[in-house]
Structure formats: C-alpha cells, structure tokens
Design an enzyme around this catalytic site. Structure first.
Site, PDB file in Angstrom:
ATOM      1  N   ASP A 238     -78.635   3.797 -20.455  1.00 41.38           N
ATOM      2  CA  ASP A 238     -77.254   3.569 -20.045  1.00 41.38           C
ATOM      3  C   ASP A 238     -76.374   3.590 -21.292  1.00 41.38           C
ATOM      4  OD1 ASP A 238     -74.988   2.975 -18.624  1.00 41.38           O
ATOM      5  OD2 ASP A 238     -75.628   0.994 -17.988  1.00 41.38           O
ATOM      6  N   ASP A 242     -72.584  -2.290 -24.871  1.00 37.94           N
ATOM      7  CA  ASP A 242     -71.535  -2.609 -23.897  1.00 37.94           C
ATOM      8  C   ASP A 242     -70.946  -3.974 -24.230  1.00 37.94           C
ATOM      9  OD1 ASP A 242     -72.084  -0.274 -22.585  1.00 37.94           O
ATOM     10  OD2 ASP A 242     -72.617  -1.184 -20.670  1.00 37.94           O
ATOM     11  N   ARG A 294     -67.323   7.850 -25.519  1.00 38.99           N
ATOM     12  CA  ARG A 294     -67.220   6.399 -25.707  1.00 38.99           C
ATOM     13  C   ARG A 294     -67.525   5.970 -27.143  1.00 38.99           C
ATOM     14  NH1 ARG A 294     -70.009   3.975 -20.126  1.00 38.99           N
ATOM     15  NH2 ARG A 294     -68.732   5.192 -18.668  1.00 38.99           N
TER      16      ARG A 294
END
Length: 418
Positions: A238, A242, A294
């Site tokens: 993933d 984060d 990102r």
C-alpha cells in the site's frame, strides 16, 4: 492557479560517495490565487539567503540554525519568525520572476560540504515538546520478530537496536517514547510494517523497510512527534508512509524511497475535514528515486517540503489537495513532468507555494499509466496557488541551495548512512 515558467537543459552528475557518522539514537482549500517569488538569478537561493537567521542563528559555512540544523557552505538559514529573503528570480529563456530556476544554477557534479550531524529532528517534529524517542531508557538489541514486537509496545522509554533482518507480517504496534534504530548498514524489516496509533514521541532511524504487505509505517489517529530519519523504503503493498487522522508534528529526513507507486499520503480522505489544523509535517533531504506518486500527497495539512531530490517520478511530485497548505522549497526535480500539482483526481485544490526549486529534464516525457494525469507539458512547471504558510514562523531551519541537493542526498540519505 498560476504556473512557473522554466527552460530545459541536459544535466549529468555522478553519485556522491561521501560518508558521514551520526549518532544512532536521538534524544484530496480555497484562497485567492497568488504566487510566492522564488530565489535569485543564476541558481536557486533559498529564503533569507545571506541574512541573519531567527532564533539567533546565522547563515554561512559551519553556522548553526536552531533544532540542530547546520548551514553548509553557501546555505541559507531561516529562523522562527523570519521573513523570506525577498529575492527575485529568472528562469532561463523567457522566464518570469516568481518562478523556480530551470536551466540556471550551479553544477551538481561539484560535491557540496557534507551535512552536519543531527542530534534531533528539524521541522515540525522539533515542536510540541520535541521528539526524543527512548532517550534516557534502557538499550536493548533484538534480532527476531518476537523480541522486536514485545519491545516496541508500552510507553516506557526504550532504545531498541535492530540487528540484521527481521521478518514481520501485517501492522505491528509501536508505543510512545521509543527509539527504533538499525545497527550497522544491514538492518531490515521485511514483510510487515510499524503502526503508531494514538502514540507520541517515536524515533525510527537507519532501517530498510522492504516488501511490507500493508504500509511500511502507518501513523494514525492523533499520533504526534515522530521522526523518521535515514531509512530506505521499497516495494510496499500500500503506502510506504501514511500520516492520517489528526496526527501531527512529524519530520521525514534523509530517507530513500524507491520501486513504489503510492509513496507518502498525508490526509486519508476528502471528507476528513477534522484534519484541518493537524497533519503538520516536514520533509527534507529525501530521495524519491523513480517512485510514481505522493511525494507527498497532502489533504488539509500544513506541510513543508524542502531540499528533496526527485528523480524520474512518472506521475507527479507534490500534490496539495482539499485546503492543504504546502510550501515546496529548494528541491531538485529531474525528469519529473508534474513537479507540483494544485489538486489531484477528484479532490479540490489546496494552496501550494514554490520557491528556489530547480526543474530539469534530460529526456522526452514518457507516457503515464495514471488516468488522473493529463498529457505531460513540453516544459515541466510547478503549479502554484494561494499563499500557504511561512515555515520560518514555526521553526528554525537551514535550506541548502537546490543545486547542491542531488549530491547531498545521493551521498548521505538512506539506511546505512548514519
């Protein structure tokens, strides 16, 4: 929304091979459009160049600038409450003031001075009481999954040294007041990741994270004061890192990110308006090596992105979404066709200010596989919008000249470089 104009040149530079010793343990937005000016002609100059830094720090060879930051030769320092240097910019052929430099700047093949040791984080992780990890606690060395997962829980201060490769699965809890640091140059966490939920004061350094079956590091739900430094991340299922759900006061420094798509997410949802006022993150001296998106993607947060090296990033560099405030300063973008984006996919745009960046290309734009990407421009530009915020009003830091960033980052970032 406005965009900076830049020219293109061909640039080649060697890998820096300097080495440095550092201590193993430390302590998807709306404002009126405007654009911050970038720095001076003939190469990007960070804010406050040549001026006296706030908090008593001064710029120049060997001078220090708050939070353990040290100005290298030719670097400029900024301090809490300091003002931008007020320089004007040119950007190659037809360039306008207020844009990043492209086609100007120094020769990155000349190695800049090595960075000074950092005893603690620079940026947001230095605030809110600071980030000291397990300082003052016992030191333990672990070499297997059971020992590591047992040591990481709880709130007692502890310095956890990782020896060799440890195989994990899923997300593994990390408690407050921990320093987790790799020994030597070969410490690895493979297969799983670290999970910080409502914790505070965690340092993670000198570890390679590889093949995580979820996130490599998940920082969530009101977690504060985290410093991730000199780590290498690759091949996660993933995200690699984060930072979500009202977490804040995080610094990512001197890390390498490679072989991955969705790299760093700050703010998990367009609907998470409760994140406003949180998600305060600094990213500096990281290497985004052919990762796709990102770097970071920001919703609602207040994020300072300075002195990072972006290389062959197929989709985009930095995205500001959903009321985010992002400052992109003194970075070096090579073959990154969308260095900065105001908005992305279905998200409304956030504010994004850029200054003192260098944007270069050495090849035609490759096709992107991301349906959210428009056709690449003939010349890459950094989109800007609004006014964002002034990082120097929050903390003291030193910004290296953008032309020095590739050699500094390639020579000193990542695991095994402490």
């Amino acid at each position: 929304m406005s965009s900076s104009s830049n020219s293109v040149r061909t640039l080649v530079f060697p890998l820096a091979i300097l080495a440095i010793g550092l201590p193993a343990c430390g302590g998807a937005e709306a404002n009126p459009p405007s654009t911050d000016g970038a720095a001076g002609s003939g190469g990007s100059t960070p804010i406050g160049a040549g001026a006296t830094a706030g908090s008593g720090a001064t710029a120049g060879p060997g001078a220090t600038a708050g939070s353990g930051a040290t100005a290298g030769s030719g670097s400029s320092a900024t301090g809490g409450g300091g003002e931008p240097g007020g320089s004007t910019a040119t950007s190659g052929a037809g360039g306008a003031p207020g844009a990043s430099t492209a086609g100007a700047g120094g020769d990155p093949s000349t190695d800049p001075p090595p960075p000074a040791p950092e005893d603690g984080p620079i940026g947001f992780a230095s605030l809110n009481g600071g980030t000291t990890g397990g300082e003052g606690g016992m030191v333990v060395t672990v070499s297997d999954a059971e020992s590591l997962t047992e040591a990481m829980v709880g709130t007692e201060p502890l310095i956890i040294q990782i020896s060799g490769t440890i195989e994990l699965s899923g997300m593994n809890d990390v408690g407050s007041n921990k320093t987790i640091v790799g020994l030597g140059s070969d410490a690895k966490i493979v297969g799983g990741g670290l999970y910080l939920y409502r914790e505070k004061n965690v340092i993670i350094r000198n570890i390679t994270f590889q093949d995580a079956n979820e996130d490599a590091i998940g920082i969530t739900t009101e977690t504060t004061n985290v410093w991730i430094d000199h780590c290498t991340f690759m091949n996660g299922a993933d995200g690699l890192v984060d930072i979500v759900r009202e977490s804040s006061y995080v610094t990512l420094s001197w890390n390498v990110f490679r072989n991955h798509h969705k790299t760093i997410l700050i703010g998990h949802s367009d609907a998470a308006s409760s994140d406003a006022g949180f998600l305060k993150v600094t990213l500096h001296h990281n290497w985004f090596d052919a990762t796709q998106t990102r770097h970071p993607s920001v919703r609602f947060g207040q994020v300072h992105v300075f002195n990072n090296y972006y290389l062959d990033n197929l989709s985009y560099g930095v995205a500001s979404r959903m009321e985010a405030d992002v400052v992109v300063e003194g970075n070096y973008f090579l073959n990154t066709w969308f260095p900065c984006r105001a908005g992305y996919a279905d998200s409304e745009p956030g504010d994004i200010v850029e200054r003192g960046n260098i944007i270069e290309t050495t090849m035609p734009p490759p096709p992107s596989e991301d349906p959210n990407d428009p056709p690449p421009p003939a010349t890459p530009v950094c989109e800007t919008r609004g006014t964002a915020f002034d990082p120097a009003a929050a903390y003291s830091y030193t910004a290296d000249p953008a032309e020095n960033v590739p050699a500094l980052v390639m020579g000193h970032a990542g695991a095994g470089r402490l």
